[in-house]
Motif scaffolding. Structure first.
Motif, mmCIF file in Angstrom:
data_model
loop_
_atom_site.group_PDB
_atom_site.id
_atom_site.type_symbol
_atom_site.label_atom_id
_atom_site.label_comp_id
_atom_site.label_asym_id
_atom_site.label_seq_id
_atom_site.Cartn_x
_atom_site.Cartn_y
_atom_site.Cartn_z
ATOM 1 N N PHE A 127 -78.718 -42.046 -73.640
ATOM 2 C CA PHE A 127 -78.717 -40.824 -74.453
ATOM 3 C C PHE A 127 -78.984 -41.158 -75.911
ATOM 4 N N THR A 128 -79.889 -40.382 -76.559
ATOM 5 C CA THR A 128 -80.093 -40.509 -77.998
ATOM 6 C C THR A 128 -79.922 -39.151 -78.640
ATOM 7 N N GLY A 129 -79.192 -39.112 -79.740
ATOM 8 C CA GLY A 129 -78.932 -37.849 -80.412
ATOM 9 C C GLY A 129 -77.802 -37.999 -81.414
ATOM 10 N N PHE A 130 -77.080 -36.904 -81.631
ATOM 11 C CA PHE A 130 -76.024 -36.891 -82.641
ATOM 12 C C PHE A 130 -74.648 -36.589 -82.039
ATOM 13 N N ASP A 131 -74.622 -35.958 -80.886
ATOM 14 C CA ASP A 131 -73.360 -35.504 -80.302
ATOM 15 C C ASP A 131 -73.141 -36.160 -78.940
ATOM 16 N N PRO A 132 -72.472 -37.285 -78.877
ATOM 17 C CA PRO A 132 -72.258 -37.965 -77.584
ATOM 18 C C PRO A 132 -71.360 -37.180 -76.640
ATOM 19 N N ALA A 133 -70.672 -36.147 -77.174
ATOM 20 C CA ALA A 133 -69.810 -35.338 -76.313
ATOM 21 C C ALA A 133 -70.614 -34.398 -75.429
ATOM 22 N N LEU A 134 -71.904 -34.249 -75.686
ATOM 23 C CA LEU A 134 -72.728 -33.293 -74.948
ATOM 24 C C LEU A 134 -72.722 -33.569 -73.446
ATOM 25 N N LEU A 135 -72.868 -34.836 -73.063
ATOM 26 C CA LEU A 135 -72.916 -35.204 -71.646
ATOM 27 C C LEU A 135 -71.630 -35.864 -71.139
ATOM 28 N N LYS A 136 -70.704 -36.112 -72.013
ATOM 29 C CA LYS A 136 -69.508 -36.870 -71.645
ATOM 30 C C LYS A 136 -68.738 -36.285 -70.465
ATOM 31 N N PRO A 137 -68.589 -34.954 -70.354
ATOM 32 C CA PRO A 137 -67.798 -34.425 -69.228
ATOM 33 C C PRO A 137 -68.402 -34.696 -67.855
ATOM 34 N N TYR A 138 -69.661 -35.082 -67.797
ATOM 35 C CA TYR A 138 -70.360 -35.196 -66.529
ATOM 36 C C TYR A 138 -70.512 -36.646 -66.060
ATOM 37 N N PHE A 139 -69.918 -37.598 -66.801
ATOM 38 C CA PHE A 139 -70.039 -39.014 -66.460
ATOM 39 C C PHE A 139 -68.670 -39.685 -66.550
ATOM 40 N N SER A 140 -68.549 -40.771 -65.813
ATOM 41 C CA SER A 140 -67.260 -41.478 -65.762
ATOM 42 C C SER A 140 -66.978 -42.237 -67.048
ATOM 43 N N SER A 141 -68.022 -42.791 -67.668
ATOM 44 C CA SER A 141 -67.787 -43.579 -68.880
ATOM 45 C C SER A 141 -68.973 -43.461 -69.816
ATOM 46 N N VAL A 142 -68.728 -43.724 -71.090
ATOM 47 C CA VAL A 142 -69.772 -43.694 -72.107
ATOM 48 C C VAL A 142 -69.554 -44.862 -73.051
#
Length: 492
Positions: A449-464
């Motif tokens: 993921f590239t961008g400014f808000d890492p929380a955008l996809l966080k709920p859908y994955f086990s780890s970031v």
């Protein structure tokens, strides 16, 4: 006198026996200089983010329409890149030609208004030293559409003088092309028809060839309309996107005026509108001036972008040049006008990418410098390189299950264009027009993921894991299927 219930005939246009000869040599000299300047600076510095979006859309995702535009500019950009891969020079030549041609058509408008050699040269010079030339650096809708609006205005001005109805058919043809660039030109036609109905010439509304031209424009736009209809009319949502970026009324007016050119252009714009509304010699064209004002008000009230107004500059520029030369206010007026044109030309050149890439300053006092191009264009390359190096460093087994995802379309376009050198072939984003291209495949268990808000996809994955601080994150262990994730992460 007229009897009760009988309307007096409309006054004929107030014009001389015929237009003056076209000032071919001086006007084409201005055109050649503008075109050459844009071509010479066209290789600096890299593709702009809108250019990359248009290029990737037209090359890799050809369609009859897009979320934010009709198909012509993406088709042009994609075709140019396929024919001349990676060549900024070949890529940007069409916009340079359009900017130069806009100066010619503005001179022709001045000629139709009664302007002789000096007026035609001044009109072309005003266009050539305006913001229209600055935006002509990019392959973009806002670089091409002003030329097409200028063409429609020229045809209407010429029709007003000659009453040759065939010109209205050609106006419809140019409108059809404009509708393949942006869906904005109906606003101009609506304002023209309302203004003509109130002020005259009312004859315009009853001309069969006007409606033949309208039919041509509508028929040519059916494929783009059909795409919009199949996809839920996404272009209608662009008004919300644009309105969210509205800088405020004062900033809009400031940018709309300065787009005409800091100094001379602003004065020519204001003087030209005033003379169109007040001059007896230009009375027949008053309805067009009112139409331009109506469009300005509509764009302002709809919280549109100030650069939309660039499409309206040509007629006031031409009127200002004609009136200044006709009135001959003072015997020595040519001296300050020549100086003003020279200064405006210098400002325009300084606003183009003529500076070394290492230069950091972006303005000289209130005057913007062309180094702003460098800041935006090279940043796209840097983002793509950061993502590409990260992807290239992934274990081979992991690459096969990792999708590259960008939060915003400029990042997505940059990574998709520059990504093949790192093995990246597809980039996904749910932002604006990119969300209509495709979603990640079911095999994509992980996401870079590239961008400014890492929380955008966080709920859908086990780890970031943060890979490049503040820019790139790696998500692993997708917890939900993409058909469920995709609608939830779609953004304007």
């Amino acid at each position: 006198m007229t009897s009760a219930g009988v309307t007096a005939p409309e006054a004929p246009p107030v014009v001389a026996a015929g237009p003056a000869p076209f000032a071919r040599v001086p006007v084409l000299t201005v055109t050649a200089l503008v075109t050459a300047l844009l071509i010479a600076t066209g290789t600096r510095y890299a593709h702009g983010f809108d250019e990359l979006y248009f290029l990737v859309a037209g090359r890799d995702h050809p369609a009859w329409g897009y979320f934010d535009q009709p198909p012509l500019v993406p088709l042009l950009a994609g075709t140019l890149d396929r024919l001349f891969p990676g060549s900024l020079l070949a890529f940007r030549v069409p916009m340079a030609l359009a900017a130069g041609a806009g100066a010619v058509v503005t001179a022709l408008i001045a000629r139709e208004l009664g302007g002789r050699r000096a007026a035609q040269l001044m009109a072309a010079g005003a266009y050539a030293t305006s913001g229209l030339v600055i935006v002509g650096h990019w392959v973009a809708t806002y670089a091409l559409d002003p030329f097409l609006w200028t063409g429609v205005v020229f045809l209407l001005v010429r029709w007003t003088r000659t009453r040759r109805d065939g010109l209205l058919v050609w106006a419809g043809v140019v409108t059809a092309v404009s509708l393949e660039v942006k869906f904005l030109i109906p606003a101009l036609w609506a304002a023209v028809l309302v203004s003509a109905a109130v002020l005259g010439p009312r004859r315009l509304l009853s001309r069969p060839k006007l409606w033949l031209g309208a039919l041509i424009a509508v028929v040519a736009t059916i494929p783009a309309f059909a795409w919009q209809a199949r996809n839920g009319w996404p272009y209608a949502h662009m008004a919300d996107v644009v309105a969210a970026e509205f800088p405020g009324y004062l900033a809009f007016v400031r940018d709309g005026l300065f787009g005409a050119g800091m100094g001379l252009g602003v004065l020519a714009l204001l003087y030209g509108v005033w003379r169109l509304l007040r001059s007896p010699e230009l009375r027949s064209y008053r309805y067009l001036a009112v139409a331009l004002l109506l469009v300005t008000v509509v764009v302002l009230m709809m919280h549109g972008r100030a650069y939309y107004l660039m499409s309206l500059y040509a007629l006031p520029f031409a009127a200002a040049a004609v009136e200044l030369t006709r009135r001959d206010l003072v015997r020595w007026w040519r001296i300050p006008v020549t100086i003003a044109f020279a200064l405006s030309a210098a400002v325009t050149v300084a606003g183009l990418p003529v500076w070394p890439a290492s230069m950091k300053a972006t303005s000289f006092g209130p005057l913007p410098l062309g180094t702003v191009f460098q800041g935006g264009e090279t940043a796209e390359v840097q983002v793509a390189d950061a993502v590409g190096r990260t992807y290239a460093a992934l274990p081979p087994a992991m690459k096969g299950q990792t999708a590259v995802y960008a939060e915003i379309y400029p990042f997505a376009a940059a990574v998709e264009y520059y990504g093949p050198r790192y093995g990246i072939t597809d980039v996904y984003s749910a932002h604006c027009g990119y969300r209509y291209f495709d979603r990640p495949p079911d095999s994509a268990r992980d996401v870079l993921f590239t961008g400014f808000d890492p929380a955008l996809l966080k709920p859908y994955f086990s780890s970031v894991t943060e890979v490049v601080p503040g820019l790139v994150w790696l998500y692993t262990g997708r917890k939900q299927p993409w058909p469920d994730i995709w609608p939830a992460v779609r953004t304007q």
